[in-house]
Design a protein around this motif. Structure first.
Motif, short mmCIF file in Angstrom:
data_model
loop_
_atom_site.label_atom_id
_atom_site.label_comp_id
_atom_site.label_asym_id
_atom_site.label_seq_id
_atom_site.Cartn_x
_atom_site.Cartn_y
_atom_site.Cartn_z
N VAL A 138 9.25 6.93 1.51
CA VAL A 138 9.29 5.69 2.27
C VAL A 138 7.91 5.06 2.18
O VAL A 138 6.94 5.59 2.73
CB VAL A 138 9.67 5.93 3.74
CG1 VAL A 138 9.72 4.61 4.50
CG2 VAL A 138 11.00 6.66 3.84
N LEU A 139 7.80 3.96 1.46
CA LEU A 139 6.52 3.30 1.25
C LEU A 139 6.29 2.30 2.37
O LEU A 139 7.10 1.40 2.59
CB LEU A 139 6.49 2.60 -0.11
CG LEU A 139 6.69 3.53 -1.31
CD1 LEU A 139 8.05 3.29 -1.94
CD2 LEU A 139 5.60 3.34 -2.35
N THR A 140 5.18 2.45 3.08
CA THR A 140 4.85 1.56 4.18
C THR A 140 3.60 0.76 3.84
O THR A 140 2.93 1.02 2.84
CB THR A 140 4.64 2.36 5.48
OG1 THR A 140 3.40 3.08 5.41
CG2 THR A 140 5.78 3.34 5.71
N HIS A 141 3.31 -0.21 4.65
CA HIS A 141 2.18 -1.12 4.38
C HIS A 141 0.86 -0.51 4.82
O HIS A 141 0.73 -0.10 5.97
CB HIS A 141 2.41 -2.43 5.13
CG HIS A 141 1.30 -3.42 4.95
ND1 HIS A 141 1.15 -4.16 3.80
CD2 HIS A 141 0.28 -3.78 5.77
CE1 HIS A 141 0.09 -4.95 3.93
NE2 HIS A 141 -0.46 -4.74 5.11
N VAL A 162 14.73 8.82 -4.41
CA VAL A 162 15.10 7.54 -3.81
C VAL A 162 13.83 6.91 -3.26
O VAL A 162 13.05 7.56 -2.56
CB VAL A 162 16.13 7.72 -2.68
CG1 VAL A 162 16.47 6.37 -2.05
CG2 VAL A 162 17.39 8.39 -3.20
N GLN A 163 13.62 5.63 -3.60
CA GLN A 163 12.43 4.90 -3.17
C GLN A 163 12.83 3.86 -2.12
O GLN A 163 13.56 2.92 -2.43
CB GLN A 163 11.75 4.22 -4.36
CG GLN A 163 11.26 5.16 -5.44
CD GLN A 163 10.01 5.93 -5.06
OE1 GLN A 163 9.91 7.12 -5.29
NE2 GLN A 163 9.05 5.25 -4.45
N ILE A 164 12.34 4.03 -0.90
CA ILE A 164 12.62 3.09 0.18
C ILE A 164 11.30 2.48 0.62
O ILE A 164 10.25 3.11 0.54
CB ILE A 164 13.28 3.81 1.38
CG1 ILE A 164 14.54 4.55 0.92
CG2 ILE A 164 13.62 2.84 2.50
CD1 ILE A 164 15.18 5.41 2.00
N ALA A 165 11.33 1.25 1.08
CA ALA A 165 10.13 0.59 1.58
C ALA A 165 10.44 -0.14 2.87
O ALA A 165 11.58 -0.57 3.10
CB ALA A 165 9.55 -0.38 0.55
N ARG A 225 4.90 -7.28 -3.00
CA ARG A 225 5.51 -6.98 -1.70
C ARG A 225 6.84 -6.26 -1.92
O ARG A 225 7.44 -6.32 -3.00
CB ARG A 225 5.71 -8.25 -0.88
CG ARG A 225 4.41 -8.94 -0.50
CD ARG A 225 3.67 -8.15 0.57
NE ARG A 225 2.34 -8.70 0.85
CZ ARG A 225 1.60 -8.34 1.89
NH1 ARG A 225 2.03 -7.42 2.73
NH2 ARG A 225 0.41 -8.88 2.07
N ALA A 226 7.32 -5.59 -0.89
CA ALA A 226 8.50 -4.74 -1.03
C ALA A 226 9.71 -5.50 -1.56
O ALA A 226 10.42 -5.02 -2.46
CB ALA A 226 8.83 -4.11 0.33
N GLU A 227 9.96 -6.70 -1.05
CA GLU A 227 11.13 -7.46 -1.48
C GLU A 227 11.02 -7.88 -2.95
O GLU A 227 12.03 -7.88 -3.68
CB GLU A 227 11.29 -8.70 -0.58
CG GLU A 227 11.68 -8.39 0.86
CD GLU A 227 10.53 -7.88 1.70
OE1 GLU A 227 10.75 -7.44 2.84
OE2 GLU A 227 9.36 -7.92 1.22
#
Length: 306
Positions: free
Chosen positions: A199-202, A218-221, A249-251
């Motif tokens: 889980v990639l966070t800012h 699985v790559q989640i942000a 950015r994540a999107e």
């Protein structure tokens, strides 16, 4: 006059004097500028209630919200050599470490824990950006290895929450060596057939992005998280061109195939449990699935009278 000045006047002043208000009761959202009451913000997992901006959250607060009942057990991480290079800039490295430990209350920039997420046993790792920018040093490498070894031993998936500015310059080449060390640790999980979810966070940047943060099954942000190796300002100065809107950015990364999901922090617990149960071939999550209370032994019947 003494009675009036010594008793009456202080009494009146105390009634009308301005009470001191603690400074940490309100937090200003860096995105929309809304002032948020600290309890309201904490109840919303440090997400702005006005614009949905995801603010930083400590690993302990994250784990309290992630694990069932907020219950988790910390996994011990081996201590590395302190100040191996005797590094000094404006301050000595040990002094910077003491200041970071005092301000965060943590030993270093990563916390390892184990517990259950909607009755799904996992091992979790989280970086703390408040601790020297979440920089990757020898302790972080040791933490990832300890988490991977624990996951293999317990046959559990590993979930990692990344938040870092890159490698820790005070440890030089030793910090860069954590990139291959952590990569080998992740390979241990793959050889054991265990899922590894990131889980990639800012923000997640630098050598962290170039190693364990992008090796997940699985790559989640989280929404609007900055995920990159070199920052957008450095790239613009290098190529002398204006970057696209939302670049790195994540999107943007989701639209370009670098991520599998962009998930709101409040929905992350359900998302992780669902994905991990699918990867480990377990039955779907049943909400409200609590242990059945143990039945009380039947009461002894009174002896019959003769």
């Amino acid at each position: 006059m003494n009675w009036i000045s010594n008793y009456v006047r202080p009494k009146i002043n105390s009634l009308f004097s301005r009470r001191e208000v603690p400074e940490n009761l309100w937090t200003k959202c860096p995105e929309c500028g809304t002032m948020l009451f600290h309890r309201e913000l904490a109840d919303n997992l440090n997400v702005c209630t006005h614009c949905d901006h995801h603010m930083a959250i400590t690993p302990r607060d994250r784990f309290s919200a992630l694990f069932d009942g907020g219950v988790f057990v910390e996994v011990k991480v081996p201590e590395p050599v302190a100040d191996p290079l005797h590094f000094r800039d404006q301050k000595k490295y040990p002094d910077r470490m003491k200041a970071a430990q005092k301000s965060t209350g943590e030993r270093d920039a990563m916390l390892v824990a184990e517990g259950e997420v909607l009755r799904t046993p996992i091992v979790a790792v989280a970086q703390d950006f408040a601790f020297m920018g979440g920089s990757m040093g020898m302790y972080v490498g040791n933490a990832i290895i300890a988490a991977a070894e624990r996951a293999v031993k317990m046959k559990r998936p590993l979930v990692l929450f990344s938040a870092a500015g890159g490698a820790r310059m005070q440890e030089g080449i030793l910090s860069l060596m954590q990139m291959p060390r952590s990569t080998v640790a992740i390979q241990m999980l793959k050889e054991a057939g265990l899922p590894y979810v990131v889980v990639l966070t800012h923000p997640t940047t630098g050598g962290v992005t170039a190693s364990y943060a992008m090796l997940g099954d699985v790559q989640i942000a989280e929404p609007n998280a900055l995920i990159c190796f070199a920052g957008p300002r450095v790239i613009e100065q290098t190529i002398r061109e204006k970057l696209p809107e939302g670049f790195q950015r994540a999107e943007y990364l989701l639209d370009h195939g670098m991520l599998d999901r962009v998930t709101h922090r409040k929905a992350l617990k359900d998302e992780l449990a669902t994905i991990l149960r699918m990867l480990t071939r377990q039955s779907p999550v049943i909400h409200g699935d609590l242990p059945v209370p143990a039945e009380a032994p039947p009461a002894a019947k009174p002896a019959a009278k003769a």
